[in-house]
Design a protein around this motif. Structure first.
Motif, PDB file in Angstrom:
ATOM      1  N   ILE A 418       0.655  -0.985   0.141  1.00 25.60           N
ATOM      2  CA  ILE A 418       0.001  -0.142   0.029  1.00 25.60           C
ATOM      3  C   ILE A 418       1.017   1.260   0.173  1.00 25.60           C
ATOM      4  O   ILE A 418       2.005   1.213   0.708  1.00 25.60           O
ATOM      5  CB  ILE A 418      -0.867   0.123   1.231  1.00 25.60           C
ATOM      6  N   PRO A 419       0.509   2.338  -0.845  1.00 23.42           N
ATOM      7  CA  PRO A 419       1.372   3.443  -0.814  1.00 23.42           C
ATOM      8  C   PRO A 419       1.521   3.876   0.770  1.00 23.42           C
ATOM      9  O   PRO A 419       0.856   3.888   1.588  1.00 23.42           O
ATOM     10  CB  PRO A 419       0.350   4.821  -1.243  1.00 23.42           C
ATOM     11  N   GLY A 420       2.906   4.094   0.972  1.00 24.36           N
ATOM     12  CA  GLY A 420       3.446   4.515   2.292  1.00 24.36           C
ATOM     13  C   GLY A 420       4.254   3.530   3.022  1.00 24.36           C
ATOM     14  O   GLY A 420       5.122   3.890   3.707  1.00 24.36           O
ATOM     15  N   TYR A 421       4.021   2.344   2.520  1.00 18.40           N
ATOM     16  CA  TYR A 421       4.681   1.365   3.143  1.00 18.40           C
ATOM     17  C   TYR A 421       5.805   0.821   2.006  1.00 18.40           C
ATOM     18  O   TYR A 421       5.671   0.470   1.043  1.00 18.40           O
ATOM     19  CB  TYR A 421       3.931  -0.078   3.280  1.00 18.40           C
ATOM     20  N   SER A 422       7.235   0.450   2.670  1.00 17.10           N
ATOM     21  CA  SER A 422       8.227  -0.050   1.789  1.00 17.10           C
ATOM     22  C   SER A 422       8.834  -1.465   2.570  1.00 17.10           C
ATOM     23  O   SER A 422       9.327  -1.453   3.701  1.00 17.10           O
ATOM     24  CB  SER A 422       9.339   0.907   1.664  1.00 17.10           C
ATOM     25  N   PHE A 423       8.387  -2.558   1.720  1.00 19.47           N
ATOM     26  CA  PHE A 423       8.773  -3.798   2.329  1.00 19.47           C
ATOM     27  C   PHE A 423      10.079  -4.399   1.707  1.00 19.47           C
ATOM     28  O   PHE A 423      10.666  -3.869   0.845  1.00 19.47           O
ATOM     29  CB  PHE A 423       7.814  -4.821   1.560  1.00 19.47           C
ATOM     30  N   ALA A 424      10.788  -5.241   2.419  1.00 17.05           N
ATOM     31  CA  ALA A 424      12.111  -5.975   2.300  1.00 17.05           C
ATOM     32  C   ALA A 424      11.937  -7.173   2.886  1.00 17.05           C
ATOM     33  O   ALA A 424      11.173  -7.736   3.895  1.00 17.05           O
ATOM     34  CB  ALA A 424      13.224  -5.060   2.814  1.00 17.05           C
ATOM     35  N   ILE A 425      12.750  -8.148   2.340  1.00 14.12           N
ATOM     36  CA  ILE A 425      12.916  -9.438   2.769  1.00 14.12           C
ATOM     37  C   ILE A 425      14.241  -9.811   3.260  1.00 14.12           C
ATOM     38  O   ILE A 425      15.187  -9.521   2.586  1.00 14.12           O
ATOM     39  CB  ILE A 425      12.502 -10.550   2.012  1.00 14.12           C
ATOM     40  N   LEU A 426      14.598  -9.841   4.744  1.00 14.77           N
ATOM     41  CA  LEU A 426      15.899  -9.939   5.187  1.00 14.77           C
ATOM     42  C   LEU A 426      16.422 -11.255   5.818  1.00 14.77           C
ATOM     43  O   LEU A 426      15.380 -12.035   6.225  1.00 14.77           O
ATOM     44  CB  LEU A 426      16.291  -8.728   6.303  1.00 14.77           C
ATOM     45  N   ASP A 427      17.622 -11.793   5.835  1.00 13.21           N
ATOM     46  CA  ASP A 427      18.100 -12.611   6.496  1.00 13.21           C
ATOM     47  C   ASP A 427      18.470 -12.284   7.806  1.00 13.21           C
ATOM     48  O   ASP A 427      18.298 -11.251   8.027  1.00 13.21           O
ATOM     49  CB  ASP A 427      19.042 -13.630   5.700  1.00 13.21           C
ATOM     50  N   ASP A 428      19.107 -13.213   8.621  1.00 17.51           N
ATOM     51  CA  ASP A 428      19.594 -13.114   9.924  1.00 17.51           C
ATOM     52  C   ASP A 428      20.566 -12.190  10.145  1.00 17.51           C
ATOM     53  O   ASP A 428      20.810 -11.302  11.327  1.00 17.51           O
ATOM     54  CB  ASP A 428      19.896 -14.003  10.716  1.00 17.51           C
ATOM     55  N   GLU A 429      21.293 -11.777   9.101  1.00 19.26           N
ATOM     56  CA  GLU A 429      22.338 -10.933   8.955  1.00 19.26           C
ATOM     57  C   GLU A 429      22.195  -9.562   8.151  1.00 19.26           C
ATOM     58  O   GLU A 429      22.882  -8.714   7.959  1.00 19.26           O
ATOM     59  CB  GLU A 429      23.651 -11.417   8.351  1.00 19.26           C
ATOM     60  N   ASP A 430      20.828  -9.347   8.194  1.00 14.52           N
ATOM     61  CA  ASP A 430      20.437  -7.869   7.743  1.00 14.52           C
ATOM     62  C   ASP A 430      20.662  -7.865   6.194  1.00 14.52           C
ATOM     63  O   ASP A 430      20.450  -6.873   5.417  1.00 14.52           O
ATOM     64  CB  ASP A 430      20.725  -6.659   8.337  1.00 14.52           C
ATOM     65  N   LYS A 431      20.916  -8.970   5.429  1.00 17.35           N
ATOM     66  CA  LYS A 431      21.022  -9.026   4.107  1.00 17.35           C
ATOM     67  C   LYS A 431      19.821  -9.204   3.442  1.00 17.35           C
ATOM     68  O   LYS A 431      19.156  -9.864   3.683  1.00 17.35           O
ATOM     69  CB  LYS A 431      21.773 -10.252   3.444  1.00 17.35           C
ATOM     70  N   GLU A 432      19.451  -8.090   2.289  1.00 16.02           N
ATOM     71  CA  GLU A 432      18.283  -8.177   1.617  1.00 16.02           C
ATOM     72  C   GLU A 432      18.186  -9.229   0.617  1.00 16.02           C
ATOM     73  O   GLU A 432      19.192  -9.530  -0.104  1.00 16.02           O
ATOM     74  CB  GLU A 432      18.066  -6.948   0.781  1.00 16.02           C
ATOM     75  N   LEU A 433      17.305 -10.214   0.654  1.00 17.61           N
ATOM     76  CA  LEU A 433      17.195 -11.418   0.031  1.00 17.61           C
ATOM     77  C   LEU A 433      16.710 -11.266  -1.458  1.00 17.61           C
ATOM     78  O   LEU A 433      15.934 -10.071  -1.633  1.00 17.61           O
ATOM     79  CB  LEU A 433      16.441 -12.630   0.547  1.00 17.61           C
ATOM     80  N   ALA A 434      16.913 -12.072  -2.229  1.00 15.26           N
ATOM     81  CA  ALA A 434      16.548 -11.761  -3.838  1.00 15.26           C
ATOM     82  C   ALA A 434      14.997 -12.445  -3.920  1.00 15.26           C
ATOM     83  O   ALA A 434      14.360 -12.878  -2.924  1.00 15.26           O
ATOM     84  CB  ALA A 434      17.565 -12.740  -4.749  1.00 15.26           C
ATOM     85  N   VAL A 435      14.758 -11.820  -5.150  1.00 16.31           N
ATOM     86  CA  VAL A 435      13.106 -12.444  -5.276  1.00 16.31           C
ATOM     87  C   VAL A 435      13.170 -13.815  -5.310  1.00 16.31           C
ATOM     88  O   VAL A 435      13.628 -14.930  -5.687  1.00 16.31           O
ATOM     89  CB  VAL A 435      12.872 -12.059  -6.894  1.00 16.31           C
TER      90      VAL A 435
END
Length: 632
Positions: A418-435
């Motif tokens: 929804i506008p206003g929210y920015s999502f990410a998928i992270l691992d335990d070491e704060d690395k952003e995971l791929a699609v």
């Protein structure tokens, strides 16, 4: 503008985006800036603005000449009565209740607990608190005395507003004895309660403490709206914590009002001359946002329903309400649709008389499984939209914004941001995971307006529980992935919070109750998949040496204990007595493994397990259904 362009603008320059949205509400003192960033990354939204939420939900519509517009329709399948209130009528009712609340000594910033069924007076009470700057905390009427006492001790209310009873199919639930017991258990002593006497059951009143609602309101003066700072708390809503301690989620006035005003037309596509129905309870976040505040701030008509999806009188109850009140957009939980599907799989009750002018169905509160989505789409011939949010967020974070012309949905996903929210998928070491990779679902800070800025009296716990795991992000507690088209798939909980028919419950809190039984040596409670409720808690217990009581008797006692302390809402009715729980060599119970077995999933023996034979005990107990109690 399209969804894509609006979304891009919201994350590129949130300050500009939300200052524009702030024009949707009335301010006594308009804000000159969108937000002040706090050291933890949370923003204080519209920090120099002043407003009143009740004015925005009620009075401004009357002032604009829309006083004759129907604001609230109360439909009780339990009593067979329908009552309608215009905005002008709502204004008078709320002002009177606000005067009554103030007459009990409630002042700006004081807390008021509302422990009421789905009656119009509960809405009046919420808006009345907002009107005078008091902070309300609605407690779902299905909660038992122990849970209510916890909330009394945490919120320390000056006043409790309640009713003599709630109505369920085939039974009357006496609220006053539950409240009396809670006040007796709580360390904080409530000085005054006001009781709405329903004709189905009259409650006894304690002299000097309890007042009759009708009499108290009859002598009250009408109260005007009191402007408060934007960050002044509007309400506290308690949600389960992993420690068994209820967490008081705080939502402010300014950011919340802006989020509500923006979300109803832009997410749900509801116009001011239309009818919106959220089939929920005011004790939950959905009831706060989309029975009361969202539709009324927007200025449309809101439906409030006292009844069930089935049994009041049949599986056609929802369709009857939609037809009778010309509902344009309907919002409910997947559990409710599954119950309707179970009772009327061919949709005969739906096809018999139709669905009026309904144009969309939104689902939330738990994962909407593809079978339920597919059935609803086939039966209705309309968009059926899964969307996702949390009590903490206060309004949707994932979904399909039909108000912005977006129509894309994907089974298994709760939608796009929804506008206003920015999502990410992270691992335990704060690395952003791929699609396509599964990890922790997080939201980039700052959270948009309407989201909680803290927990009541526990800001350090707020920071530790939500902000410390991934710096610069809000940790949702869910795991999942983002696919190649930007759809977010919410797949499971990271912690031990489970969704039972849309109600968030902590298996850790249930374990505390189970472990207190004198015959229980150790226990584990996990969430198992359920065709109707989405998930249900299932218990596994090891008895103390020398216990002579039959296993089934102990199981029944444990179930009764949980139901007494948490209430039937826990749906706890299955307790397995086992010889041992599977553990690691370090003594950690393998709850994920137990959960997999309970769900019939294939399990490989963990390399760290201390005694593989313990898994056999779990397998055998799950296969034996004799310990499932006959509670609804």
């Amino acid at each position: 503008m399209s969804y894509s362009s609006i979304y891009a603008a919201s994350v590129a320059d949130p300050a500009a985006f939300w200052m524009q949205a702030a024009r949707l509400v009335d301010w006594e003192q308009a804000p000159t800036r969108a937000g002040d960033a706090q050291p933890d990354g949370i923003w204080t939204w519209f920090p120099d603005g002043r407003l009143n939420t009740c004015h925005n939900a009620v009075d401004r519509h009357v002032a604009a000449g829309r006083g004759d517009r129907i604001a609230l329709i109360h439909d009780s399948a339990m009593t067979g009565c329908v009552t309608r209130y215009t905005y002008a009528e709502l204004q008078r009712e709320v002002a009177r209740v606000a005067g009554m609340v103030r007459a009990q000594g409630v002042e700006l910033g004081d807390r008021v607990i509302i422990y009421m069924p789905m009656v119009p007076e509960a809405v009046f009470a919420m808006l009345a608190c907002a009107r005078i700057g008091a902070v309300h905390s609605v407690v779902f009427g299905g909660f038992a005395s122990h849970e209510l006492a916890k909330r009394i001790d945490d919120a320390e209310p000056k006043l409790v507003l309640t009713a003599s009873c709630g109505l369920e199919p085939g039974r009357i639930v006496a609220y006053k004895p539950l409240l009396d017991a809670a006040i007796g258990l709580a360390e904080h002593k409530v000085a005054r309660t006001v009781v709405l006497q329903r004709p189905e059951l009259t409650a006894s009143l304690e002299a000097g403490r309890d007042l009759d609602w009708t009499e108290a309101c009859g002598s009250a003066e009408l109260a005007d709206c009191v402007a408060v700072p934007s960050d002044h708390p509007l309400y506290i809503l308690y949600t389960s914590g992993t420690t068994g301690i209820a967490k008081g989620v705080v939502h402010d006035n300014g950011g919340h009002a802006v989020a509500m005003a923006w979300s109803v037309p832009n997410i749900y596509g509801v116009g001011r001359d239309e009818v919106f129905w959220a089939g929920s309870d005011i004790g939950w976040a959905v009831g706060h946002s989309y029975i009361v505040y969202g539709p009324l701030i927007h200025g449309c008509t809101s439906v409030m329903y006292e009844g069930k999806p089935v049994g009041t009188p049949d599986a056609g109850a929802f369709w009857r309400v939609i037809r009778d009140h010309q509902v344009d957009v309907f919002f409910t939980a997947p559990t409710a649709i599954r119950a309707v599907k179970r009772e009327d799989p061919e949709g005969r009750l739906l096809a018999e008389k139709g669905i009026g002018r309904l144009r969309a169905l939104y689902l939330a509160g738990e994962r909407a499984d593809p079978d339920t989505l597919g059935w609803a789409e086939a039966m209705l011939g309309l968009p059926v939209i899964d969307h996702w949010w949390q009590t903490e967020l206060g309004w949707p974070a994932l979904g399909t914004c039909i108000g912005l012309g977006d129509t894309r949905t994907r089974h298994g996903s709760a939608g796009r941001p929804i506008p206003g929210y920015s999502f990410a998928i992270l691992d335990d070491e704060d690395k952003e995971l791929a699609v396509g990779e599964i990890g922790d679902i997080v939201l980039r800070l700052p959270l948009p307006p309407g989201c909680f800025p803290t927990l009541w009296q526990r800001h350090a716990h707020f920071q530790d529980a939500y902000l410390s795991q991934h710096r610069g992000f809000y940790t949702t507690g869910d795991a999942g992935m983002i696919d190649e088209d930007g759809f977010v798939h919410v797949m499971s909980r990271i912690d031990d919070i489970i969704n039972v028919a849309g109600h968030r419950l902590s298996t850790g809190a249930i374990e505390q109750i189970v472990a207190a039984h004198p015959s229980v040596a150790e226990c584990a409670v996990v969430g198992a998949n359920d065709a109707i409720k989405g998930m249900i808690p299932v218990g596994f217990i090891v008895l103390k040496a020398g216990v002579m009581s039959p296993d089934r008797d102990v199981s029944r006692e444990v179930v009764a204990r949980v139901r007494d302390e948490l209430g039937p809402v826990a749906a706890f009715k299955s307790v397995h007595v086992v010889k041992a729980l599977p553990k690691t060599r370090s003594g950690k119970t393998l709850r994920a493994t137990i959960r997999s077995i309970a769900n019939g999933e294939s399990v490989s023996v963990p390399a760290t397990i201390e005694d593989p034979a313990a898994l056999d005990h779990i397998y055998k107990s799950v296969a034996d259904t004799s310990n499932v109690e006959g509670f609804p």
